[in-house]
Motif scaffolding. Structure first.
Motif, PDB file in Angstrom:
ATOM      1  N   TYR A  25       0.843  -1.192   0.000  1.00 17.64           N
ATOM      2  CA  TYR A  25       0.000   0.000   0.000  1.00 17.64           C
ATOM      3  C   TYR A  25       0.877   1.240   0.000  1.00 17.64           C
ATOM      4  N   THR A  26       0.319   2.285  -0.483  1.00 16.85           N
ATOM      5  CA  THR A  26       0.936   3.594  -0.367  1.00 16.85           C
ATOM      6  C   THR A  26      -0.167   4.605  -0.079  1.00 16.85           C
ATOM      7  N   SER A  27       0.140   5.590   0.748  1.00 14.56           N
ATOM      8  CA  SER A  27      -0.868   6.595   1.106  1.00 14.56           C
ATOM      9  C   SER A  27      -0.181   7.925   1.357  1.00 14.56           C
ATOM     10  N   THR A  28      -0.910   8.969   1.087  1.00 19.08           N
ATOM     11  CA  THR A  28      -0.403  10.311   1.340  1.00 19.08           C
ATOM     12  C   THR A  28      -1.475  11.134   2.035  1.00 19.08           C
ATOM     13  N   TYR A  29      -1.047  11.993   2.961  1.00 17.85           N
ATOM     14  CA  TYR A  29      -1.971  12.781   3.778  1.00 17.85           C
ATOM     15  C   TYR A  29      -1.558  14.251   3.749  1.00 17.85           C
ATOM     16  N   TYR A  30      -2.559  15.101   3.656  1.00 15.15           N
ATOM     17  CA  TYR A  30      -2.346  16.537   3.842  1.00 15.15           C
ATOM     18  C   TYR A  30      -3.292  17.000   4.934  1.00 15.15           C
ATOM     19  N   GLN A  31      -2.728  17.524   6.018  1.00 16.97           N
ATOM     20  CA  GLN A  31      -3.519  17.959   7.165  1.00 16.97           C
ATOM     21  C   GLN A  31      -3.300  19.447   7.398  1.00 16.97           C
ATOM     22  N   GLN A  32      -4.418  20.152   7.662  1.00 18.37           N
ATOM     23  CA  GLN A  32      -4.341  21.597   7.868  1.00 18.37           C
ATOM     24  C   GLN A  32      -5.340  22.016   8.929  1.00 18.37           C
ATOM     25  N   ASP A  33      -4.911  22.907   9.806  1.00 15.16           N
ATOM     26  CA  ASP A  33      -5.829  23.566  10.728  1.00 15.16           C
ATOM     27  C   ASP A  33      -5.499  25.050  10.749  1.00 15.16           C
ATOM     28  N   ASP A  34      -6.059  25.771  11.705  1.00 13.17           N
ATOM     29  CA  ASP A  34      -5.873  27.220  11.723  1.00 13.17           C
ATOM     30  C   ASP A  34      -4.452  27.630  12.090  1.00 13.17           C
ATOM     31  N   ILE A  35      -3.661  26.692  12.604  1.00 16.20           N
ATOM     32  CA  ILE A  35      -2.334  27.037  13.106  1.00 16.20           C
ATOM     33  C   ILE A  35      -1.225  26.541  12.184  1.00 16.20           C
ATOM     34  N   THR A  36      -1.377  25.318  11.673  1.00 18.71           N
ATOM     35  CA  THR A  36      -0.285  24.717  10.929  1.00 18.71           C
ATOM     36  C   THR A  36      -0.814  23.775   9.864  1.00 18.71           C
ATOM     37  N   SER A  37       0.094  23.260   9.038  1.00 18.21           N
ATOM     38  CA  SER A  37      -0.247  22.257   8.034  1.00 18.21           C
ATOM     39  C   SER A  37       0.872  21.228   7.985  1.00 18.21           C
ATOM     40  N   ASP A  38       0.553  20.060   7.434  1.00 20.87           N
ATOM     41  CA  ASP A  38       1.531  18.975   7.447  1.00 20.87           C
ATOM     42  C   ASP A  38       1.244  18.026   6.292  1.00 20.87           C
ATOM     43  N   ARG A  39       2.310  17.497   5.693  1.00 15.45           N
ATOM     44  CA  ARG A  39       2.198  16.496   4.639  1.00 15.45           C
ATOM     45  C   ARG A  39       2.905  15.231   5.097  1.00 15.45           C
ATOM     46  N   THR A  40       2.255  14.082   4.850  1.00 13.93           N
ATOM     47  CA  THR A  40       2.817  12.796   5.269  1.00 13.93           C
ATOM     48  C   THR A  40       2.679  11.799   4.131  1.00 13.93           C
TER      49      THR A  40
END
Length: 803
Positions: A239-254
């Motif tokens: 499997y392979t997966s990618t995530y992009y997470q964002q809130d009012d303070i920060t963002s992150d890519r995994t």
């Protein structure tokens, strides 16, 4: 002459009854000319097969009634060196009325169904069940007499065709999806089932008598399969997966990548392993305002811990959320320090499980998981000799490297009985707590499945700052067949019984006795398809004090009408004052609970209708200070067509003058008298583009508050007196919102592309806000977290790679 008529009538009657009770036999044909799975019965491999399973018999509701000629069902079975093939011709005089809602895999929905149950050892212990709906959707499970495990997914092929005389199902089930011996001539247990949704009827090929408590023992026989060999069962699922997470303070890519492996060690046992696990797309946990003295029990949504785990549930020593759950220790902090980072979960490094059952009925399960060392971050200030302040930061281990181990041995015999041994062990590195729990479980039924004797003995040990052990034992005797059934049971749990390192137990240190009696109809009446009434008496006494912990009389009625409306009614009377030994949060103390009467009535209208509706009002009245609890759950569902449906559930409850622990003061334990309201709204939507491609929506809004009106000081005898000095604000107001919007495409057998958008937020305060619109405004004004993830899993069969 009259005498001979009586003899003839007796012979005919005996023959009819005997035909229902004896096992039918079907001969499988070797498929030498090939069968194409296309839903058409005109392949030579089918036309030359003259062995037909027919004369189906109603299973539900009118058990034992032969199927009508205009709904006759005919099944053929063929085989080759790779798979077993099934052709089912299901006649229907009104094919335009065949129900065929398109659903996700393993979701039955409003559809007609055909299924085959296969037991490769013919030992009545375990079925592999394969279903196909009239819309072509697959469902499959591993079934024992106790449960059906739909988390198990096999790779097999099927095709459905609607015709002018009914519908046709073709199935190809590879031997890799089954378990059987290496005998030259195979004898399998088999049964076929057909469900006609609009008529609310199900039929089986071999008669299954509902007066008997067991189903697996009533399968038919499949013969004729010869000279086949179980294939190598080795599957890789990268499997392979990618995530992009964002809130009012920060963002992150995994970005993540990993591998699941499934390997058939031999004919009976399968090894499952996950390397670099990824559970980012599992269903969210339902956050609630939780005021109970115990931890909140969470559902398991991680596939590895839900798939094929029926063996591991024996003995109830396994609560899989322990693995990768909350850390087991809080760090030591000085007055000048504070915890700035405390992870709520522990990362899973890897996990492996081995499970299966031999041809002699011995089931063996082994599960092992390792979790990562986890730290908390602590920051503070120090003052040097020159009176200068310096910032400090340190890390402290709150969960060491930990190993979780579960072993299950389950010997089944006589087709309906078993004796099991279970051992659950948790070992943590260093000076952290270790624990072990063992269970001996037996489940014995008479040959005719008329009576059952079930019991267990469990023993737990904990190695911590103080070492201790405890035990639990239970014995149950039941009549399990006929219109009248009963259960008599007793249980004893010692005070130090503790399985909470790998299992879950709340109530300990008590003994109880329970008696349950029930009556049910076995065939439809003028008004009901099914009807059952139960009467139950339960008494629980705390071991140390002898005080009553629980004591109730319950009446429960369940019924399904001729129009497929379901009703359920319960009345529970607690005629004595009881004592809660957990709410005070102090060992040896207890809170008196008054006499009470509670009831609910549930109504679920015919689920086959395009628009359906269910509602459940409930009430509990206490013999104490205008104390009352009432609630209402309503759930309308509308199926716009076979592809699109929406389901909404609103669940509301109000607890007036409820009582519970709020804290401690100089007088000791403080109990709050409070009003509580809980509102939960769930919306579920499904749009099926086709049987392999779906769009799903799951949204949940939850609001609850606790408003303390006065405070009491808990006395030694469990009663309370006013505590006018306690003036801390212990009110709570909690809001939570979750929404998942997902797209799923099964682009190849066992292979899936999944795109998920997730949004969640929550808000908590100590000021009660009763206005819903203001609560929503406060909630969506907080920090919103948004996650977009894409995951691809690809199923690789070693046999195809080899060829």
């Amino acid at each position: 002459m009259y005498k001979y008529y009586r003899i003839l009538i007796f012979i005919a009657l005996f023959t009819t009854i005997n035909s229902f009770s004896q096992k039918k036999t079907l001969e499988a044909n070797f498929n030498a000319k090939g069968i194409v799975i296309d839903g058409r019965p005109d392949d030579t491999g089918w036309t030359e097969n003259k062995n037909i399973a027919s004369n189906f018999i109603m299973f539900d509701p009118d058990n034992g009634k032969p199927i009508s000629e205009n709904k006759k069902t005919e099944v053929k079975v063929s085989y080759d060196n790779d798979a077993i093939y099934i052709l089912a011709t299901l006649y229907d005089d009104e094919p335009n009325k065949i129900q065929r809602e398109i659903t996700n895999r393993d979701v039955f929905g409003v559809s007609d169904h055909f299924s085959v149950n296969i037991n490769g050892y013919n030992d009545s212990q375990q079925d592999f069940r394969f279903y196909v709906s009239a819309a072509g959707v697959q469902m499959d499970c591993i079934a024992t007499e106790a449960e059906e495990d739909y988390s198990w997914d096999a790779i097999w092929d099927s095709k459905v065709a609607i015709t002018n005389y009914g519908w046709v199902v073709e199935m190809k089930i590879p031997y890799a999806a089954l378990r059987f011996s290496r005998a030259e001539k195979q004898v399998w247990g088999i049964n076929f089932k057909r469900e006609i949704k609009r008529d609310i009827q199900t039929y089986t090929w071999n008669h299954v008598d509902t007066k008997i408590g067991a189903v697996l023992t009533q399968a038919g026989i499949l013969e004729g399969i010869e000279n086949i060999k179980p294939p190598t069962r080795l599957f890789f699922i990268p499997y392979t997966s990618t995530y992009y997470q964002q809130d009012d303070i920060t963002s992150d890519r995994t970005f993540k990548a990993g591998l699941d492996i499934k390997y058939g060690i031999n004919d009976s046992f399968t090894l499952d392993a996950i390397l670099i696990p990824d559970f980012g797309q599992t269903k969210f946990d339902n956050a609630i305002l939780y005021l109970d003295p115990f931890e909140q029990k969470l559902e398991e949504n991680r596939p590895f811990f839900t798939e094929g785990t029926n063996l591991f549930n024996i003995g109830n020593l396994f609560y899989s959320r322990r693995i990768g759950g909350f850390p087991s220790r809080e760090p030591t902090v000085s007055d000048s320090e504070q915890i700035t980072e405390y992870p709520s979960t522990v990362n899973l490094l890897n996990a492996v499980k081995v499970s299966g059952r031999t041809e002699n009925g011995l089931g063996i399960g082994f599960l092992n998981a390792v979790t990562k060392k986890t730290y908390a971050t602590i920051e503070g200030t120090t003052v040097d000799s020159f009176n200068n302040q310096q910032q400090t930061s340190r890390k402290e281990v709150i969960e060491p490297l930990a190993n979780y181990n579960l072993i299950v041995l389950d010997q089944r015999f006589n087709g309906n009985s078993s004796v099991s041994f279970v051992n659950a062990n948790t070992t943590r590195n260093g000076d952290f707590r270790d624990a072990n729990a063992s269970a001996l479980v037996f489940d014995l039924s008479t040959k005719a499945n008329t009576y059952n004797l079930y019991g267990d003995f469990k023993y737990s040990t904990v190695n911590d700052i103080e070492n201790y052990d405890g035990f639990k034992t239970a014995l149950n005797f039941a009549k399990t067949s006929g219109q009248y059934r009963y259960t008599v049971s007793g249980k004893y749990i010692s005070s130090n019984y503790d399985i909470n390192d790998l299992g879950l137990v709340f109530y300990t240190n008590y003994h109880n006795a329970l008696v349950n009696g029930s009556y049910r109809i076995l065939n439809p009446t003028k008004y009901f398809n099914t009807f059952k009434i139960e009467q139950e008496l339960n008494l629980e006494l705390q071991n140390t004090t002898g005080k009553m912990q629980e004591g109730w009389y319950k009446t429960l009625i369940k019924a399904r009408t001729k129009k497929n409306h379901y009703m359920e009614f319960a009345l529970v009377l607690n005629p004595f004052e009881t004592y809660d030994f957990y709410e005070p949060r102090v060992a040896g103390r207890y809170l008196q609970i008054p006499k009470r009467l509670s009831s609910y009535f549930g109504m679920e209208f015919n689920r086959n209708n395009a628009f359906t509706f269910d509602f459940t009002p409930s009430i509990a009245v206490y013999d104490q200070d205008d104390r009352i609890t009432y609630g209402l759950a309503v759930g309308p569902k509308y199926r716009f067509n076979d592809k699109f449906s929406l389901y909404f559930v609103m669940d509301y409850s109000k607890r007036k003058n409820d009582r519970g622990w709020v804290g401690f003061d100089d007088t000791g334990i403080v109990i709050g008298q409070r009003d509580r309201e809980i509102l939960q709204n769930d919306l579920t939507g499904k749009y099926a583009i086709n049987k392999k491609m779906t769009i799903n929506l799951t949204a949940r809004y939850y609001w609850s508050y606790s408003d303390n009106k006065r405070f009491w000081s808990l006395q030694d005898d469990g009663t309370v007196v006013a505590d006018p000095t306690f003036n801390l604000n212990k009110n709570r107001n909690f809001n939570s919102f979750n929404a998942d919007l997902s797209y799923s495409w099964w682009f190849a057998p066992g292979s899936e592309l999944s795109i998920l958008y997730r949004n969640y937020s929550q808000e908590s305060a100590n000021v009660v806000e009763r206005n819903i619109s203001q609560n929503l405004k406060n909630l969506f004004g907080t920090n919103q977290t948004n996650i977009l993830s894409i995951s691809v899993r690809y199923f690789i069969d070693y046999n195809r790679l080899k060829n």
